[in-house]
Design a protein around this motif. Sequence first.
Motif, PDB file in Angstrom:
ATOM      1  N   ILE A  56     -21.703   3.322   0.241  1.00  0.00           N
ATOM      2  CA  ILE A  56     -21.103   2.741  -0.959  1.00  0.00           C
ATOM      3  C   ILE A  56     -19.623   3.101  -1.109  1.00  0.00           C
ATOM      4  O   ILE A  56     -18.852   2.405  -1.753  1.00  0.00           O
ATOM      5  CB  ILE A  56     -21.898   3.187  -2.215  1.00  0.00           C
ATOM      6  N   GLY A  57     -19.218   4.203  -0.486  1.00  0.00           N
ATOM      7  CA  GLY A  57     -17.820   4.632  -0.585  1.00  0.00           C
ATOM      8  C   GLY A  57     -16.891   3.928   0.384  1.00  0.00           C
ATOM      9  O   GLY A  57     -15.674   4.163   0.356  1.00  0.00           O
ATOM     10  N   GLU A  58     -17.431   3.062   1.237  1.00  0.00           N
ATOM     11  CA  GLU A  58     -16.605   2.344   2.201  1.00  0.00           C
ATOM     12  C   GLU A  58     -15.975   1.137   1.516  1.00  0.00           C
ATOM     13  O   GLU A  58     -16.581   0.078   1.397  1.00  0.00           O
ATOM     14  CB  GLU A  58     -17.441   1.912   3.407  1.00  0.00           C
ATOM     15  N   MET A  59     -14.755   1.311   1.044  1.00  0.00           N
ATOM     16  CA  MET A  59     -14.053   0.253   0.314  1.00  0.00           C
ATOM     17  C   MET A  59     -12.711  -0.031   0.979  1.00  0.00           C
ATOM     18  O   MET A  59     -12.125   0.841   1.622  1.00  0.00           O
ATOM     19  CB  MET A  59     -13.815   0.694  -1.140  1.00  0.00           C
ATOM     20  N   ALA A  60     -12.253  -1.255   0.842  1.00  0.00           N
ATOM     21  CA  ALA A  60     -10.951  -1.621   1.392  1.00  0.00           C
ATOM     22  C   ALA A  60      -9.858  -0.794   0.732  1.00  0.00           C
ATOM     23  O   ALA A  60      -9.801  -0.686  -0.492  1.00  0.00           O
ATOM     24  CB  ALA A  60     -10.695  -3.111   1.166  1.00  0.00           C
ATOM     25  N   GLN A  61      -8.995  -0.185   1.562  1.00  0.00           N
ATOM     26  CA  GLN A  61      -7.899   0.622   1.040  1.00  0.00           C
ATOM     27  C   GLN A  61      -6.575   0.138   1.627  1.00  0.00           C
ATOM     28  O   GLN A  61      -6.504  -0.251   2.800  1.00  0.00           O
ATOM     29  CB  GLN A  61      -8.084   2.096   1.384  1.00  0.00           C
ATOM     30  N   ALA A  62      -5.524   0.200   0.829  1.00  0.00           N
ATOM     31  CA  ALA A  62      -4.217  -0.244   1.278  1.00  0.00           C
ATOM     32  C   ALA A  62      -3.639   0.718   2.309  1.00  0.00           C
ATOM     33  O   ALA A  62      -3.898   1.918   2.291  1.00  0.00           O
ATOM     34  CB  ALA A  62      -3.266  -0.351   0.085  1.00  0.00           C
ATOM     35  N   THR A  63      -2.852   0.171   3.239  1.00  0.00           N
ATOM     36  CA  THR A  63      -2.103   0.985   4.201  1.00  0.00           C
ATOM     37  C   THR A  63      -0.807   1.435   3.537  1.00  0.00           C
ATOM     38  O   THR A  63      -0.064   0.622   2.982  1.00  0.00           O
ATOM     39  CB  THR A  63      -1.792   0.162   5.466  1.00  0.00           C
ATOM     40  N   SER A  64      -0.545   2.735   3.585  1.00  0.00           N
ATOM     41  CA  SER A  64       0.674   3.297   3.001  1.00  0.00           C
ATOM     42  C   SER A  64       1.696   3.542   4.101  1.00  0.00           C
ATOM     43  O   SER A  64       1.394   4.192   5.100  1.00  0.00           O
ATOM     44  CB  SER A  64       0.370   4.619   2.277  1.00  0.00           C
ATOM     45  N   VAL A  65       2.891   3.022   3.924  1.00  0.00           N
ATOM     46  CA  VAL A  65       3.973   3.201   4.900  1.00  0.00           C
ATOM     47  C   VAL A  65       5.019   4.123   4.282  1.00  0.00           C
ATOM     48  O   VAL A  65       5.498   3.887   3.167  1.00  0.00           O
ATOM     49  CB  VAL A  65       4.602   1.853   5.291  1.00  0.00           C
ATOM     50  N   PHE A  66       5.381   5.195   5.029  1.00  0.00           N
ATOM     51  CA  PHE A  66       6.304   6.211   4.528  1.00  0.00           C
ATOM     52  C   PHE A  66       7.641   6.115   5.264  1.00  0.00           C
ATOM     53  O   PHE A  66       7.707   5.665   6.406  1.00  0.00           O
ATOM     54  CB  PHE A  66       5.703   7.610   4.725  1.00  0.00           C
ATOM     55  N   ASP A  67       8.703   6.577   4.590  1.00  0.00           N
ATOM     56  CA  ASP A  67      10.032   6.549   5.197  1.00  0.00           C
ATOM     57  C   ASP A  67      10.280   7.824   6.023  1.00  0.00           C
ATOM     58  O   ASP A  67       9.375   8.639   6.201  1.00  0.00           O
ATOM     59  CB  ASP A  67      11.112   6.351   4.122  1.00  0.00           C
ATOM     60  N   ARG A  68      11.498   8.024   6.499  1.00  0.00           N
ATOM     61  CA  ARG A  68      11.805   9.150   7.379  1.00  0.00           C
ATOM     62  C   ARG A  68      11.681  10.494   6.662  1.00  0.00           C
ATOM     63  O   ARG A  68      11.535  11.537   7.292  1.00  0.00           O
ATOM     64  CB  ARG A  68      13.213   9.009   7.955  1.00  0.00           C
ATOM     65  N   ALA A  69      11.695  10.473   5.295  1.00  0.00           N
ATOM     66  CA  ALA A  69      11.542  11.704   4.511  1.00  0.00           C
ATOM     67  C   ALA A  69      10.096  11.887   4.056  1.00  0.00           C
ATOM     68  O   ALA A  69       9.809  12.721   3.199  1.00  0.00           O
ATOM     69  CB  ALA A  69      12.475  11.674   3.305  1.00  0.00           C
ATOM     70  N   ASP A  70       9.171  11.095   4.626  1.00  0.00           N
ATOM     71  CA  ASP A  70       7.747  11.141   4.293  1.00  0.00           C
ATOM     72  C   ASP A  70       7.470  10.772   2.834  1.00  0.00           C
ATOM     73  O   ASP A  70       6.476  11.201   2.246  1.00  0.00           O
ATOM     74  CB  ASP A  70       7.144  12.530   4.585  1.00  0.00           C
ATOM     75  N   ALA A  71       8.343   9.961   2.254  1.00  0.00           N
ATOM     76  CA  ALA A  71       8.136   9.439   0.896  1.00  0.00           C
ATOM     77  C   ALA A  71       7.593   8.015   1.002  1.00  0.00           C
ATOM     78  O   ALA A  71       7.950   7.283   1.936  1.00  0.00           O
ATOM     79  CB  ALA A  71       9.448   9.449   0.114  1.00  0.00           C
ATOM     80  N   PRO A  72       6.696   7.585   0.082  1.00  0.00           N
ATOM     81  CA  PRO A  72       6.156   6.219   0.150  1.00  0.00           C
ATOM     82  C   PRO A  72       7.253   5.171   0.101  1.00  0.00           C
ATOM     83  O   PRO A  72       8.151   5.220  -0.752  1.00  0.00           O
ATOM     84  CB  PRO A  72       5.258   6.144  -1.089  1.00  0.00           C
ATOM     85  N   ALA A  73       7.204   4.231   1.029  1.00  0.00           N
ATOM     86  CA  ALA A  73       8.200   3.168   1.078  1.00  0.00           C
ATOM     87  C   ALA A  73       7.618   1.830   0.627  1.00  0.00           C
ATOM     88  O   ALA A  73       8.198   1.131  -0.194  1.00  0.00           O
ATOM     89  CB  ALA A  73       8.756   3.048   2.496  1.00  0.00           C
ATOM     90  N   PHE A  74       6.453   1.460   1.152  1.00  0.00           N
ATOM     91  CA  PHE A  74       5.784   0.228   0.735  1.00  0.00           C
ATOM     92  C   PHE A  74       4.342   0.268   1.209  1.00  0.00           C
ATOM     93  O   PHE A  74       3.929   1.203   1.903  1.00  0.00           O
ATOM     94  CB  PHE A  74       6.509  -1.025   1.256  1.00  0.00           C
ATOM     95  N   THR A  75       3.568  -0.743   0.804  1.00  0.00           N
ATOM     96  CA  THR A  75       2.148  -0.804   1.169  1.00  0.00           C
ATOM     97  C   THR A  75       1.820  -2.161   1.772  1.00  0.00           C
ATOM     98  O   THR A  75       2.491  -3.161   1.516  1.00  0.00           O
ATOM     99  CB  THR A  75       1.239  -0.572  -0.055  1.00  0.00           C
ATOM    100  N   ILE A  76       0.759  -2.171   2.584  1.00  0.00           N
ATOM    101  CA  ILE A  76       0.213  -3.390   3.169  1.00  0.00           C
ATOM    102  C   ILE A  76      -1.260  -3.403   2.779  1.00  0.00           C
ATOM    103  O   ILE A  76      -1.975  -2.433   3.037  1.00  0.00           O
ATOM    104  CB  ILE A  76       0.365  -3.393   4.700  1.00  0.00           C
ATOM    105  N   PHE A  77      -1.730  -4.463   2.159  1.00  0.00           N
ATOM    106  CA  PHE A  77      -3.078  -4.381   1.610  1.00  0.00           C
ATOM    107  C   PHE A  77      -3.753  -5.735   1.452  1.00  0.00           C
ATOM    108  O   PHE A  77      -3.087  -6.765   1.358  1.00  0.00           O
ATOM    109  CB  PHE A  77      -3.058  -3.706   0.238  1.00  0.00           C
TER     110      PHE A  77
END
Length: 331
Positions: free
Chosen positions: A49-70
């Motif tokens: 039941i815990g298998e749910m679609a999750q967005a891909t998180s893309v991080f920048d060179r400083a390991d901060a969130p940049a954008f998502t693909i989902f």
Amino acid sequence: MRYRLPDNFPYRRVAVGLLCAVLLVTAAGVWWLTTLDDGLPDDAAIHRIGEMAQATSVFDRADAPAFTIFREQRHDVPLSQISRYLQLAILSIEDRRFFEHNGLDVFRIASSMLANLREFRLAQGGSTITQQLARQSFLTPQKTFRRKFQELILARRIERAYTKQQILELYLNKIYFGDGLHGIEAASRGYFNKHASELNIAEASLLAGLVQAPSAYAPTTNLDRAKARRGVVLDSMLEEGVITRAEWDEARTSPIALHDGFHEPGLSGQYFKEQVRRELVERFGMETAYASGLRVFTTIDVEMQKAAEAAIETSLKTLEEVVEHYDKGGI
């Protein structure tokens, strides 16, 4: 003296008819109950039941969130990373006896049944958090007595398979909060640009209020209605004693400040994002790229990207002005 009714006496035929009707209704009821399991998921599905679609998180060179693909904007987080205020708000408004029942709240079911009988329809569901999780995972939202009984069966199975904390975690990561935001982490970032662990009482109560009807109470579409619903949740929390009168008053008068952390205006690096998306799809496939919760670390420097795009925009504007001046006969 004994008296025997004659064979043609109408009451005898009526009695036989009633007996047959009772037997038919009983048989139909037994058949209906025995077919409730038809089409329901097995134990293996319950454990997935815990298998749910999750967005891909893309991080920048400083390991901060940049954008998502989902496919669905969802980012699972453990219960320990979800604000205590949010948990209390959800429990207060959705299922006060969550830690006391075994998936079925008899008192709530009885109350909803009385309301339904008064209105001659399924006006109130009376579902516990476990029942809601069962419905969202395996059933349709259609309000029928059959679906309700199937919901009860699945709720009992879920309660046997998971702890209360696990059920609450699954629920908070699965429910829909409107505006394309699935799960509490996505809702927190989508409405307030905060992680779920950082929500205060006012923010937590507003998000908890969306669960009942996300499209109706979403603050992005109807701020006044969202605020009124927040007040209902705060009243419930105060009544339950999980917040103080001072906290209730402060949260009730707190302004609603929305800040979408996913769709920043003028988001930079769109060509870079498209190239990352293409490479992920080519390497892992569409399903994995869009729905498996990948964490992708890249070389993009968001601030430098913004500066570069601003410089190009300025250069193009200057070039346009020069061309316009030349077209008008300037030197």
